[in-house]
Scaffold this motif. Structure first.
Motif, short mmCIF file in Angstrom:
data_model
loop_
_atom_site.label_atom_id
_atom_site.label_comp_id
_atom_site.label_asym_id
_atom_site.label_seq_id
_atom_site.Cartn_x
_atom_site.Cartn_y
_atom_site.Cartn_z
N GLU A 1 0.82 -1.21 0.00
CA GLU A 1 0.00 0.00 0.00
C GLU A 1 0.85 1.27 0.00
O GLU A 1 0.45 2.28 -0.57
N ASP A 2 2.00 1.21 0.66
CA ASP A 2 2.85 2.39 0.80
C ASP A 2 4.32 2.00 0.65
O ASP A 2 5.00 1.77 1.65
N PRO A 3 4.81 1.95 -0.59
CA PRO A 3 6.21 1.58 -0.81
C PRO A 3 7.21 2.49 -0.09
O PRO A 3 8.32 2.08 0.21
N ASN A 4 6.78 3.70 0.24
CA ASN A 4 7.67 4.63 0.96
C ASN A 4 7.92 4.21 2.40
O ASN A 4 8.80 4.76 3.06
N SER A 5 7.15 3.24 2.89
CA SER A 5 7.34 2.79 4.27
C SER A 5 8.43 1.72 4.38
O SER A 5 8.68 1.20 5.46
#
Length: 78
Positions: free
Chosen positions: A31-35
């Motif tokens: 859902e959030d590759p930046n995490s």
């Protein structure tokens, strides 16, 4: 219940919790590759803490718990 059976039961429970954490980690990353950095840091801290506890408990009990899973056995999984 024998001591060996107690160890097995605790490890089964731990594996269940780890499976849940892995599933949540994977869905969070999807859902959030930046995490990725944050999730990686959490896992790195967990694994480091676990290995530290193995060493500490071994010293406290005067038993080499690290011999349970020698490095070569761990390396084959990575």
């Amino acid at each position: 219940m024998s001591e060996n059976e107690k160890v097995i039961e605790h490890l089964r429970q731990a594996m269940s919790h780890l499976d849940q954490a892995l599933t949540l980690s994977a869905s969070t990353l999807k859902e959030d590759p930046n995490s990725k950095k944050f999730i990686g840091t959490i896992w790195e801290e967990f694994l480091g803490s676990f290995m530290g506890r193995v060493k500490t408990k071994g010293k406290e009990s005067n038993v080499n718990l690290m011999s349970i899973f020698p490095g070569f056995k761990l390396r084959k999984f990575f």
